[in-house]
Each structure stands twice: as C-alpha cells, then as structure tokens.
Design a protein around this motif. Structure first.
Motif, short mmCIF file in Angstrom:
data_model
loop_
_atom_site.label_atom_id
_atom_site.label_comp_id
_atom_site.label_asym_id
_atom_site.label_seq_id
_atom_site.Cartn_x
_atom_site.Cartn_y
_atom_site.Cartn_z
N GLU A 17 0.83 -1.21 0.00
CA GLU A 17 0.00 0.00 0.00
C GLU A 17 0.86 1.26 0.00
O GLU A 17 0.46 2.28 -0.54
CB GLU A 17 -0.92 0.01 1.22
CG GLU A 17 -2.04 -1.00 1.14
CD GLU A 17 -2.79 -1.14 2.45
OE1 GLU A 17 -2.62 -0.30 3.37
OE2 GLU A 17 -3.57 -2.10 2.57
N SER A 18 2.05 1.19 0.62
CA SER A 18 2.95 2.34 0.67
C SER A 18 3.51 2.66 -0.71
O SER A 18 3.61 3.81 -1.09
CB SER A 18 4.13 2.08 1.61
OG SER A 18 3.66 1.86 2.91
N PHE A 19 3.90 1.64 -1.43
CA PHE A 19 4.39 1.79 -2.81
C PHE A 19 4.35 0.44 -3.50
O PHE A 19 4.55 -0.59 -2.87
CB PHE A 19 5.81 2.39 -2.87
CG PHE A 19 6.86 1.56 -2.21
CD1 PHE A 19 7.58 0.62 -2.94
CD2 PHE A 19 7.16 1.71 -0.87
CE1 PHE A 19 8.56 -0.15 -2.33
CE2 PHE A 19 8.14 0.94 -0.26
CZ PHE A 19 8.83 0.01 -0.99
N ALA A 20 4.04 0.48 -4.77
CA ALA A 20 3.97 -0.76 -5.56
C ALA A 20 5.34 -1.41 -5.63
O ALA A 20 6.35 -0.72 -5.77
CB ALA A 20 3.44 -0.46 -6.95
N THR A 21 5.37 -2.72 -5.56
CA THR A 21 6.64 -3.44 -5.58
C THR A 21 6.97 -4.02 -6.96
O THR A 21 7.96 -4.72 -7.11
CB THR A 21 6.65 -4.56 -4.53
OG1 THR A 21 5.57 -5.46 -4.78
CG2 THR A 21 6.55 -3.99 -3.12
N GLY A 22 6.14 -3.72 -7.98
CA GLY A 22 6.44 -4.15 -9.33
C GLY A 22 7.64 -3.40 -9.87
O GLY A 22 7.80 -2.20 -9.62
N MET A 23 8.50 -4.10 -10.56
CA MET A 23 9.74 -3.52 -11.11
C MET A 23 9.77 -3.73 -12.62
O MET A 23 9.14 -4.65 -13.13
CB MET A 23 10.96 -4.22 -10.48
CG MET A 23 10.97 -4.24 -8.97
SD MET A 23 11.20 -2.64 -8.22
CE MET A 23 12.94 -2.44 -8.47
N PRO A 24 10.54 -2.91 -13.33
CA PRO A 24 10.69 -3.14 -14.77
C PRO A 24 11.30 -4.53 -15.02
O PRO A 24 12.13 -4.98 -14.24
CB PRO A 24 11.66 -2.04 -15.21
CG PRO A 24 11.56 -0.99 -14.15
CD PRO A 24 11.24 -1.72 -12.88
N GLY A 25 10.85 -5.20 -16.06
CA GLY A 25 11.39 -6.51 -16.38
C GLY A 25 10.47 -7.64 -16.01
O GLY A 25 10.82 -8.81 -16.15
N SER A 27 2.31 -18.62 -13.96
CA SER A 27 2.05 -19.05 -15.33
C SER A 27 1.43 -17.91 -16.14
O SER A 27 1.55 -17.89 -17.36
CB SER A 27 1.14 -20.28 -15.35
OG SER A 27 -0.09 -20.00 -14.71
N GLU A 28 0.78 -16.97 -15.47
CA GLU A 28 0.23 -15.77 -16.10
C GLU A 28 0.63 -14.57 -15.24
O GLU A 28 0.48 -14.61 -14.03
CB GLU A 28 -1.31 -15.84 -16.15
CG GLU A 28 -1.85 -16.95 -17.02
CD GLU A 28 -1.60 -16.71 -18.50
OE1 GLU A 28 -1.60 -15.53 -18.92
OE2 GLU A 28 -1.39 -17.69 -19.23
N PRO A 29 1.14 -13.49 -15.86
CA PRO A 29 1.57 -12.34 -15.07
C PRO A 29 0.41 -11.63 -14.37
O PRO A 29 -0.73 -11.71 -14.80
CB PRO A 29 2.22 -11.41 -16.10
CG PRO A 29 2.18 -12.10 -17.40
CD PRO A 29 1.38 -13.34 -17.29
N VAL A 30 0.75 -10.95 -13.26
CA VAL A 30 -0.20 -10.20 -12.44
C VAL A 30 0.33 -8.78 -12.29
O VAL A 30 1.53 -8.57 -12.13
CB VAL A 30 -0.37 -10.88 -11.06
CG1 VAL A 30 -1.16 -10.01 -10.10
CG2 VAL A 30 -1.05 -12.24 -11.23
N ASP A 31 -0.57 -7.82 -12.30
CA ASP A 31 -0.19 -6.41 -12.16
C ASP A 31 0.25 -6.10 -10.74
O ASP A 31 -0.53 -6.23 -9.79
CB ASP A 31 -1.37 -5.52 -12.56
CG ASP A 31 -1.04 -4.04 -12.50
OD1 ASP A 31 0.15 -3.68 -12.36
OD2 ASP A 31 -1.98 -3.24 -12.60
N PHE A 32 1.51 -5.71 -10.57
CA PHE A 32 2.05 -5.27 -9.29
C PHE A 32 2.43 -3.79 -9.35
O PHE A 32 3.20 -3.31 -8.54
CB PHE A 32 3.28 -6.12 -8.90
CG PHE A 32 2.93 -7.32 -8.07
CD1 PHE A 32 3.09 -7.31 -6.70
CD2 PHE A 32 2.43 -8.46 -8.66
CE1 PHE A 32 2.77 -8.42 -5.94
CE2 PHE A 32 2.09 -9.58 -7.91
CZ PHE A 32 2.26 -9.56 -6.53
N GLY A 33 1.90 -3.06 -10.33
CA GLY A 33 2.08 -1.62 -10.37
C GLY A 33 3.30 -1.11 -11.11
O GLY A 33 3.62 0.07 -11.02
N SER A 34 3.98 -1.95 -11.85
CA SER A 34 5.13 -1.49 -12.62
C SER A 34 4.64 -0.78 -13.88
O SER A 34 3.67 -1.21 -14.51
CB SER A 34 6.02 -2.66 -13.02
OG SER A 34 7.08 -2.21 -13.84
#
Length: 143
Positions: A52-60, A83-90
């Motif tokens: 909630e503080s900041f998304a942990t999704g990274m480029p790549g 097996s399928e990607p999920v949005d983590f805010g990157s």
C-alpha cells in the motif's frame, strides 16, 4: 544455527495466479508460513501494508514484496514463477516472477541490503533468464 535464506520449500514454479496482487501476496505468506518461519496472517498484513505504501512491481516483469514484521520468526526469500503475469504496479507491465523478502522485526537493515542486491541483480537479463527457465541471452561481440 539459522536455515538458508531460500530453500526448495520456498520456491514454486508455473503457479496459476490465485487472483490479483493481493491474492498472490497471500499465497506468498502461505508459502513462508508453511516452513514455520512466520505467522501467516501477520506476514500477509506486513506485506500488504508495504504494498500500500508503494507498488513493488519492477521493470522486467518481476515484483519484490517485502516487509520486516514481528510475525516473521526467521528471515526468508520466497520465489514464485506465475504461469500468467499479475499487475504489481510497474509502469512497464505485469510481473511473472514474484520474490518475497521477509525479515523479523527488530533486525538490522539486512532485508534492505538484500533488496538492494536483488534489485541490482534482477536488472541483468542473464539473471532473470534462470528463474524463467530460459537460456541466458546472447551478448553481441564488442567491436
């Protein structure tokens, strides 16, 4: 004597995502708690609070949910290849590699040092190839 930071019990490959990033974080908490290293609900709450503080999704295509909480008894590094990607805010899209870093409250900044090391390694395509089950990319010869 403490256990290794990552063991085979902390790795899952080709897992169908259970839902959105919150469900994936819950699954990561299940994995770590099953090893006895953390109390599941407290760990999930700590990981979600960080998210909630900041998304942990990274480029790549990877995400690094992490926290330091009293719910963790022993530090762990868990890896799930979805097996399928999920949005983590990157900004560049969803993640298929999820690497959770969990550390006990009151410990030094070991988890932040590990996060920094991991982040530096993960920007190298050859490092990301292995957990995705791909051969490392070929480098072009220099002139």
């Amino acid at each position: 004597m403490s256990a290794a930071l990552m063991t085979p019990e902390l790795v899952r490959l080709d897992v169908a995502p259970p839902g959105d990033k919150h469900a994936v974080i819950g699954m990561m908490a299940d994995i770590v708690a099953a090893t006895g290293r953390a109390e599941r609900d407290g760990l999930e709450a700590g990981l979600l609070k960080r998210e909630e503080s900041f998304a942990t999704g990274m480029p790549g295509g990877f995400a690094i949910p992490h926290c330091r909480t009293e719910a963790v008894h022993e530090a762990a590094l868990a890896l799930v290849r979805l097996s399928e990607p999920v949005d983590f805010g990157s900004a560049d899209g969803p993640a298929d590699l999820i690497i959770a870093i969990t550390a006990p409250a009151g410990t030094d900044d070991q988890h932040l040092k590990l996060l920094a090391q991991l982040s530096r390694a993960l920007i190298r395509p050859e490092f990301l190839a292995a957990p995705r089950g791909r051969p490392p990319p070929r480098r072009s010869p220099r002139s």
